[in-house]
Design an enzyme around this catalytic site. Sequence first.
Site, PDB file in Angstrom:
ATOM      1  N   GLY A  44       0.770  -1.388  -0.012  1.00  0.00           N
ATOM      2  CA  GLY A  44       0.093  -0.114   0.162  1.00  0.00           C
ATOM      3  C   GLY A  44       0.815   1.320   0.032  1.00  0.00           C
ATOM      4  O   GLY A  44       0.422   2.266  -0.518  1.00  0.00           O
ATOM      5  N   GLU A  98       4.378   4.164   5.903  1.00  0.00           N
ATOM      6  CA  GLU A  98       3.011   3.253   5.673  1.00  0.00           C
ATOM      7  C   GLU A  98       2.030   4.318   4.906  1.00  0.00           C
ATOM      8  O   GLU A  98       2.116   5.260   4.965  1.00  0.00           O
ATOM      9  CB  GLU A  98       2.763   2.919   7.044  1.00  0.00           C
ATOM     10  CG  GLU A  98       1.649   2.276   7.310  1.00  0.00           C
ATOM     11  CD  GLU A  98       1.397   1.033   6.706  1.00  0.00           C
ATOM     12  OE1 GLU A  98       1.682   0.841   5.566  1.00  0.00           O
ATOM     13  OE2 GLU A  98       1.103   0.089   7.301  1.00  0.00           O
ATOM     14  N   ASP A  99       1.110   3.582   4.471  1.00  0.00           N
ATOM     15  CA  ASP A  99      -0.024   4.119   3.781  1.00  0.00           C
ATOM     16  C   ASP A  99      -1.041   4.583   4.726  1.00  0.00           C
ATOM     17  O   ASP A  99      -1.312   6.059   4.770  1.00  0.00           O
ATOM     18  CB  ASP A  99      -0.623   3.284   2.934  1.00  0.00           C
ATOM     19  CG  ASP A  99      -1.142   1.974   3.260  1.00  0.00           C
ATOM     20  OD1 ASP A  99      -0.893   1.560   4.403  1.00  0.00           O
ATOM     21  OD2 ASP A  99      -1.621   0.969   2.486  1.00  0.00           O
ATOM     22  N   ASP A 102      -4.278   2.651  11.264  1.00  0.00           N
ATOM     23  CA  ASP A 102      -5.461   2.310  11.833  1.00  0.00           C
ATOM     24  C   ASP A 102      -5.610   1.890  13.294  1.00  0.00           C
ATOM     25  O   ASP A 102      -5.421   2.714  14.398  1.00  0.00           O
ATOM     26  CB  ASP A 102      -6.015   1.132  10.742  1.00  0.00           C
ATOM     27  CG  ASP A 102      -7.417   0.862  11.056  1.00  0.00           C
ATOM     28  OD1 ASP A 102      -8.329   1.630  11.269  1.00  0.00           O
ATOM     29  OD2 ASP A 102      -7.805  -0.648  10.569  1.00  0.00           O
ATOM     30  N   THR A 103      -5.544   0.501  13.570  1.00  0.00           N
ATOM     31  CA  THR A 103      -5.478   0.189  14.923  1.00  0.00           C
ATOM     32  C   THR A 103      -4.077   0.278  15.844  1.00  0.00           C
ATOM     33  O   THR A 103      -3.917   0.551  16.830  1.00  0.00           O
ATOM     34  CB  THR A 103      -5.660  -1.526  15.049  1.00  0.00           C
ATOM     35  OG1 THR A 103      -4.559  -2.024  14.585  1.00  0.00           O
ATOM     36  CG2 THR A 103      -7.003  -1.810  14.709  1.00  0.00           C
ATOM     37  N   GLY A 104      -3.098   0.472  14.782  1.00  0.00           N
ATOM     38  CA  GLY A 104      -1.626   0.775  15.471  1.00  0.00           C
ATOM     39  C   GLY A 104      -0.650  -0.526  15.319  1.00  0.00           C
ATOM     40  O   GLY A 104       0.266  -0.364  15.555  1.00  0.00           O
ATOM     41  N   THR A 106      -0.021  -2.907  13.225  1.00  0.00           N
ATOM     42  CA  THR A 106       1.416  -3.040  12.474  1.00  0.00           C
ATOM     43  C   THR A 106       2.506  -2.198  12.487  1.00  0.00           C
ATOM     44  O   THR A 106       3.725  -2.574  12.705  1.00  0.00           O
ATOM     45  CB  THR A 106       0.705  -2.894  10.682  1.00  0.00           C
ATOM     46  OG1 THR A 106      -0.584  -3.529  10.596  1.00  0.00           O
ATOM     47  CG2 THR A 106       1.569  -2.808   9.828  1.00  0.00           C
ATOM     48  N   LEU A 107       2.297  -0.838  12.666  1.00  0.00           N
ATOM     49  CA  LEU A 107       3.581   0.134  12.953  1.00  0.00           C
ATOM     50  C   LEU A 107       4.189  -0.111  14.302  1.00  0.00           C
ATOM     51  O   LEU A 107       5.457  -0.012  14.544  1.00  0.00           O
ATOM     52  CB  LEU A 107       2.976   1.587  12.744  1.00  0.00           C
ATOM     53  CG  LEU A 107       3.049   1.912  11.242  1.00  0.00           C
ATOM     54  CD1 LEU A 107       2.639   3.689  11.211  1.00  0.00           C
ATOM     55  CD2 LEU A 107       4.537   1.788  10.554  1.00  0.00           C
ATOM     56  N   PHE A 151     -13.587   3.479   5.132  1.00  0.00           N
ATOM     57  CA  PHE A 151     -12.615   2.833   4.219  1.00  0.00           C
ATOM     58  C   PHE A 151     -12.123   3.586   2.822  1.00  0.00           C
ATOM     59  O   PHE A 151     -13.106   3.865   2.191  1.00  0.00           O
ATOM     60  CB  PHE A 151     -12.928   1.401   3.783  1.00  0.00           C
ATOM     61  CG  PHE A 151     -12.019   0.584   3.294  1.00  0.00           C
ATOM     62  CD1 PHE A 151     -11.240  -0.236   4.246  1.00  0.00           C
ATOM     63  CD2 PHE A 151     -11.883   0.357   2.136  1.00  0.00           C
ATOM     64  CE1 PHE A 151     -10.470  -1.226   3.751  1.00  0.00           C
ATOM     65  CE2 PHE A 151     -11.201  -0.363   1.659  1.00  0.00           C
ATOM     66  CZ  PHE A 151     -10.302  -1.275   2.448  1.00  0.00           C
ATOM     67  N   ASP A 158      -5.734  -0.489  -1.380  1.00  0.00           N
ATOM     68  CA  ASP A 158      -6.620  -1.217  -2.446  1.00  0.00           C
ATOM     69  C   ASP A 158      -7.789  -1.511  -1.483  1.00  0.00           C
ATOM     70  O   ASP A 158      -7.966  -1.423  -0.420  1.00  0.00           O
ATOM     71  CB  ASP A 158      -5.746  -2.520  -2.593  1.00  0.00           C
ATOM     72  CG  ASP A 158      -5.818  -3.402  -1.531  1.00  0.00           C
ATOM     73  OD1 ASP A 158      -5.453  -3.157  -0.336  1.00  0.00           O
ATOM     74  OD2 ASP A 158      -5.720  -4.652  -1.739  1.00  0.00           O
ATOM     75  N   ARG A 164      -5.616   0.557  -6.440  1.00  0.00           N
ATOM     76  CA  ARG A 164      -4.358   1.002  -6.209  1.00  0.00           C
ATOM     77  C   ARG A 164      -3.724   2.314  -6.730  1.00  0.00           C
ATOM     78  O   ARG A 164      -3.041   3.060  -6.386  1.00  0.00           O
ATOM     79  CB  ARG A 164      -3.066   0.040  -6.021  1.00  0.00           C
ATOM     80  CG  ARG A 164      -3.319  -1.139  -4.710  1.00  0.00           C
ATOM     81  CD  ARG A 164      -2.099  -1.879  -4.463  1.00  0.00           C
ATOM     82  NE  ARG A 164      -2.449  -3.023  -3.980  1.00  0.00           N
ATOM     83  CZ  ARG A 164      -2.369  -3.382  -2.630  1.00  0.00           C
ATOM     84  NH1 ARG A 164      -2.157  -2.212  -1.825  1.00  0.00           N
ATOM     85  NH2 ARG A 164      -2.641  -4.522  -1.973  1.00  0.00           N
TER      86      ARG A 164
END
Length: 175
Positions: A44, A98-99, A102-104, A106-107, A151, A158, A164
């Site tokens: 992304g 990062e694109d 959201d919840t946090g 991943t980062l 969203f 995507d 994308r």
Amino acid sequence: MEVDKILFAPEEIRARVRELAAKINAHYVGLGADSVTVVGVLKGAVVFFADLVRELKLGVEFDFVKVSSYVGTESTREPKLTLDLSGSVTHKHVLIVEDILDTGHTLRFLSDNIKTREPLSVQTATLFDKPSRRENGFVADYVGFEIPDLFIVGYGLDCDGEYRQLPFVASLKTK
Ligand code: 5GP
Ligand code: MG
């Protein structure tokens, strides 16, 4: 599904990416750094990454990671690295790109993981942020746009692999 409403036009995104790059440049000048390893989160972040690095005024090394969506039940919230960095970041400045935040999870996971490799510094830049969705208090160093809980697609983002390549960012019609 169809694109519903254009939320961010290409010119608006371009202007904001320049502003973020100016802040990032100033930060690394302040550190006296002459290069940074920019780590894009596949897939992304690729479009944002490509536009951002071309505005950076110091040496840039490219690297990429891929992080899986949550494995097992949603509640475990445990991201996994499915593609690791191609090189070492020990004694290097790292900027994770990062694109969308959201919840946090991943980062948080990625920056903790990269910090174990003895980099000189780790910062995070995300083009979009949905602060109302955060589950762990993660705060990015550079945020392009804060958005409500909806969203979005386009400019790298995507929906099931589609959209994308759109040069703008839009919401989707859900029916
Ligand atoms: P989180 O912060 O929840 O760990 O995950 C962020 C990831 O969820 C992003 O990298 C992206 O893949 C996905 N995501 C979250 N919100 C959106 C959205 O509005 N649109 C798209 N296309 N992906 C999203
Ligand atoms: Mg992502």
